[in-house]
Design an enzyme around this catalytic site. Structure first.
Site, short mmCIF file in Angstrom:
data_model
loop_
_atom_site.label_atom_id
_atom_site.label_comp_id
_atom_site.label_asym_id
_atom_site.label_seq_id
_atom_site.Cartn_x
_atom_site.Cartn_y
_atom_site.Cartn_z
CG ASP A 105 -0.24 -0.04 2.43
OD1 ASP A 105 0.74 -0.81 2.46
OD2 ASP A 105 -0.85 -0.31 3.71
CG ASP A 108 7.20 5.78 6.32
OD1 ASP A 108 7.76 6.90 5.80
OD2 ASP A 108 6.66 5.96 7.53
CG PHE A 157 -0.40 9.32 9.68
CD1 PHE A 157 -0.06 8.00 9.71
CD2 PHE A 157 -1.73 9.35 10.20
CE1 PHE A 157 -0.35 6.97 10.07
CE2 PHE A 157 -2.39 8.21 10.49
CZ PHE A 157 -1.85 7.19 10.40
CB VAL A 158 -1.92 9.07 4.00
CG1 VAL A 158 -1.03 10.52 3.60
CG2 VAL A 158 -0.95 8.04 3.70
CG ASP A 164 -4.23 1.42 10.43
OD1 ASP A 164 -3.35 1.26 9.49
OD2 ASP A 164 -4.38 1.09 11.58
NE ARG A 170 -6.95 -1.90 8.67
CZ ARG A 170 -5.58 -1.78 8.71
NH1 ARG A 170 -4.99 -1.38 7.54
NH2 ARG A 170 -4.73 -2.14 9.78
P1 5GP Z 1 8.04 1.52 5.97
O1 5GP Z 1 8.24 -0.30 6.49
O2 5GP Z 1 8.41 1.48 4.49
O3 5GP Z 1 8.57 2.41 6.99
O4 5GP Z 1 6.41 1.31 6.18
C1 5GP Z 1 5.61 0.31 5.49
C2 5GP Z 1 4.31 0.14 6.60
O5 5GP Z 1 4.13 1.19 7.33
C3 5GP Z 1 3.08 0.33 5.42
O6 5GP Z 1 2.82 -1.01 4.75
C4 5GP Z 1 2.06 0.67 6.42
O7 5GP Z 1 1.36 -0.14 7.10
C5 5GP Z 1 2.63 1.69 7.47
N1 5GP Z 1 2.62 3.21 6.99
C6 5GP Z 1 3.69 3.71 6.59
N2 5GP Z 1 3.24 4.94 6.38
C7 5GP Z 1 1.83 5.22 6.83
C8 5GP Z 1 1.07 6.27 6.51
O8 5GP Z 1 1.16 7.28 6.35
N3 5GP Z 1 -0.22 5.82 7.16
C9 5GP Z 1 -0.60 4.47 7.71
N4 5GP Z 1 -1.88 4.34 8.16
N5 5GP Z 1 0.26 3.39 7.59
C10 5GP Z 1 1.42 4.00 7.49
#
Ligand code: 5GP
Length: 189
Positions: A105, A108, A157-158, A164, A170
């Site tokens: 999805d 980050d 943050f989205v 969620d 969601r």
């Molecule tokens: P990463 O491992 O790349 O830091 O983060 C990936 C996971 O963090 C995503 O699959 C998601 O579950 C969560 N995440 C990252 N940014 C956001 C955000 O802005 N909003 C939400 N709801 N989840 C996020």
């Protein structure tokens, strides 16, 4: 003015409309169809966040394909990443010799994508690609490789379209970003 909603007392502003999401999903599917013609890739959805994107993307895929799911620990109930990734559900499919497409999805920091690569690469897939709807260009670790990107977004943050806030929201059809609170005025000014 962009649509706004309030969740747990926090204000969110619409960032990407349902119409723009649909167009991006079609564009990504078209590229994936083109690049995988004659193959039968396995699409692996990363739960929970990718479930809506996954369902929409897969219905735009016109080549033969299979699906499977991985479940990773997420943000929990917070708005800030814990910086730790844990595997909550492993794959059921055989990876060896298969064309694997990871469906995320949002990327980050890129930690989750890196974790998934380390999990899958030793199982010798024929190819391994990553598609993400959202990509936070400013917070991603340098060197994180993603093959297909829907939207590059800032590090806000989205929520919505599968993403969620403390497990809620969601089901929103569009994607909303947290509205930054204006800094408080200093006393006496
Ligand atoms: P990463 O491992 O790349 O830091 O983060 C990936 C996971 O963090 C995503 O699959 C998601 O579950 C969560 N995440 C990252 N940014 C956001 C955000 O802005 N909003 C939400 N709801 N989840 C996020």
């Amino acid at each position: 003015m962009a649509a706004q909603i309030t969740v747990n007392g926090d204000r969110f502003v619409e960032m990407i409309s349902e119409r723009r999401i649909k167009a991006a999903v079609r564009r990504l599917a078209k590229e994936i169809n083109r690049h995988h013609r004659g193959k039968t890739p396995v699409f692996i959805g990363i739960l929970n966040g990718s479930f809506i994107f996954f369902a929409d993307l897969i219905r735009e895929i016109t080549i033969d394909c299979e699906v499977d799911f991985l479940k990773l620990s997420s943000y929990g109930d917070a708005k800030i990443s814990s910086g730790e990734v844990r595997l909550l559900k492993d794959l059921n499919c055989q990876v060896e010799g298969r064309d694997i497409i990871i469906v995320e999805d949002i990327v980050d920091t890129g930690l989750s994508v890196e974790y998934i690569r380390h999990l899958i690469e030793p199982q010798n897939p024929r190819s391994l690609k990553v598609v993400t709807l959202l990509f936070k260009s400013d917070s991603v670790k340098p060197g994180t490789h993603v093959d297909y990107i829907g939207f590059r977004i800032p590090s806000d943050f989205v929520i919505g379209y599968g993403l969620d806030y403390a497990q809620r929201e969601r089901n929103l059809k569009a994607i909303y970003r947290l509205h930054a609170k204006p800094p408080r005025a200093k006393a006496g000014t």
